[in-house]
Design an enzyme around this catalytic site. Structure first.
Site, short mmCIF file in Angstrom:
data_model
loop_
_atom_site.label_atom_id
_atom_site.label_comp_id
_atom_site.label_asym_id
_atom_site.label_seq_id
_atom_site.Cartn_x
_atom_site.Cartn_y
_atom_site.Cartn_z
N ASP A 123 47.53 36.13 38.67
CA ASP A 123 48.54 37.12 38.28
C ASP A 123 49.89 36.86 38.93
OD1 ASP A 123 46.97 38.61 36.54
OD2 ASP A 123 46.24 39.95 38.12
N GLU B 284 38.25 42.07 45.51
CA GLU B 284 39.67 42.02 45.20
C GLU B 284 40.26 43.38 45.58
OE1 GLU B 284 42.94 43.11 43.77
OE2 GLU B 284 41.85 43.24 41.88
N ASP C 174 36.72 42.19 40.61
CA ASP C 174 38.11 42.56 40.36
C ASP C 174 38.31 44.07 40.54
OD1 ASP C 174 40.75 41.75 39.42
OD2 ASP C 174 40.30 42.92 37.62
#
Length: 481
Positions: free
Chosen positions: A382, A329, A281
């Site tokens: 998200d 990401e 991430d």
């Protein structure tokens, strides 16, 4: 789809029967990968991206029926416990109140006559397990309060804090982790035998209230009180005029470099042990990261600071080898420097279809522009679901998406976007299960910059049906995936 979103009788999805049924569904649907959110022991706020340890598994995911079958728990000991009133939403308050008592009973019975592999587990996880267990024991003695609110001499690993950690409580936490990873590796083995790999997720930052910061404060930016001096976040943008203040302590990259990045080597090696592929991430944080003085409550006054860039990946290559199964990401505010770093590592980045028609993002997310070395998503945890996004997106962007994919409401917006993703040049496409089921905004997993109502969606029992599997399999065959 995260494990928490599976159906179960006990308030949250677990690594029990429904997880195995979901793997069977994926096999019938011709799929080859199941991506989950971080599986760590979640802390205050219940976000998978804020956990008490970078290593410890989430006790909520331990299946109670399996413990009953193993004789570690009695059915009568969980009857009458309130798990929440809505089977399609996770009630984390109810779980916090009711889950740990039966888990500790099971752990206590395990410790009465531990199996031989329990001692193997202790030995193999020595580098993190003792610290995690001691940290959690101290937390219990402090009424569950966060590390920042403890007395100064307890906020970091030292003789006083180790002495303060109850050996009885610490032993129970170790046993609970044994139960977690026993169930986890059994589920992972089942998936792998069906030809399905598990894609895991690694948050770039650690929580201040974590065993990681408690045990090795020297690798974080902490002040003389062992509190974060600066915290992580992202700057103001069109979505959030105050930016986002995540609150995680930042890394002391100079200290980490002096250690040869061994801390990161251990962490990634562990992640690659429990997952087949790891999504890292906020990858851009390795190039440069946004730092906010702890005194500020918003991200308005933060600043960009250079990260370790290629040095950390050179170190990982030397110790862990080439071609690590990692997904980067690389979303958010990207610069040429971030793009160069991604190219340097060779990791595939992410492309999100819901960004393709946003005038603020440009055209790099349109499928015809994708390189092969990327992973295509309709949306991530998200983002809104495809159906919800289409209803709420700007009219001009919606019209462009309709024309680009020839979308029709009769076919279903999610189905049309799934076709577009499969037809792209990306070597891998990932769908949210909500989109496979054609669900709307009510099933959204997370809304950034909000603190309530997130991470709660659960799939209804039987929703992953034979009909859905066959539809997904036909689509996969159509596009040669």
């Amino acid at each position: 789809m995260h494990i928490t979103s599976l159906p179960s009788r006990y308030g949250i999805g677990t690594m029990g029967e429904e997880a195995y049924k979901f793997v069977d569904f994926l096999e019938k649907a011709g799929q080859k990968a199941w991506q989950v959110l971080p599986i760590g022991h979640t802390s205050f706020g219940d976000s998978p991206y804020q956990s008490y340890s970078s290593y410890a598994g989430n006790p909520y995911l331990i299946d109670l029926d399996v413990l009953i079958k193993e004789g570690l728990l009695k059915k009568s000991e969980i009857e009458g416990i309130f798990w929440g009133k809505d089977e399609t939403r996770v009630d984390y308050g109810a779980l916090y109140a009711g889950r740990f008592e039966p888990l500790k009973k099971a752990a206590g019975r395990l410790l009465e006559n531990p199996p031989l592999d329990y001692y193997t587990f202790l030995e193999e996880n020595l580098l993190w397990l003792d610290d995690y267990a001691a940290f959690m024991a101290i937390k219990e003695q402090n009424g569950g309060r966060g590390r920042d609110d403890w007395k100064r001499d307890l906020r970091y690993k030292n003789e006083m804090s180790r002495f303060a950690a109850s050996s009885v409580e610490a032993a129970l936490y170790k046993a609970i982790q044994y139960l977690f990873f026993k169930q986890w590796f059994k589920l992972k083995e089942y998936a792998n035998e069906k030809g399905i790999e598990i894609i895991g997720d690694m948050p770039i930052y650690c929580a201040s209230d974590s065993a990681d910061v408690w045990a090795e404060p020297e690798v974080f930016e902490l002040d003389g009180e062992y509190l974060p001096s600066r915290v992580a976040g992202c700057p103001p943008d069109a979505f959030s005029p105050l930016g986002q203040r995540w609150g995680n302590p930042l890394y002391d990259w100079k200290a980490l470099e002096g250690r040869g990045y061994d801390w990161w080597e251990r962490r990634i090696a562990f992640a690659l042990k429990i997952f087949d592929t790891v999504r890292i991430d906020h990858f851009r944080g390795f190039d440069s990261y946004f730092a906010i003085d702890r005194r500020y409550e918003t991200a308005v006054n933060g600043e960009w600071v250079e990260g370790p860039k290629t040095k950390i990946f050179d170190a990982l290559k030397d110790t862990l080898g080439d071609n690590l199964p990692v997904i980067a990401e690389d979303l958010g505010y990207l610069t040429d420097s971030v793009r160069k770093l991604l190219d340097y590592t060779g990791y595939p980045g992410m492309k999100v279809l819901e960004f393709a028609f946003d005038s603020r993002e440009g055209g790099e997310y349109l499928p015809h522009n994708y390189p092969q070395n990327c992973v295509c998503y309709i949306g991530t945890h998200d983002n809104d679901t495809a159906e919800g996004w289409y209803k709420e997106v700007d009219k001009q962007d919606r019209e462009m998406a309709r024309r680009y994919f020839n979308l029709t409401e009769e076919e279903g917006i999610a189905c049309g976007l799934m076709h577009g993703a499969m037809a792209s040049n990306s070597f891998l496409t990932i769908f949210q299960m909500q989109d496979v089921l054609g669900l709307g905004s009510e099933s959204r997993m997370n809304t950034p910059s909000t603190s309530c109502g997130n991470w709660q969606w659960r799939m209804e029992k039987g929703a992953a049906s034979e009909r859905i599997a066959e539809k997904l399999k036909d689509m996969t065959r159509l596009f040669g995936r």
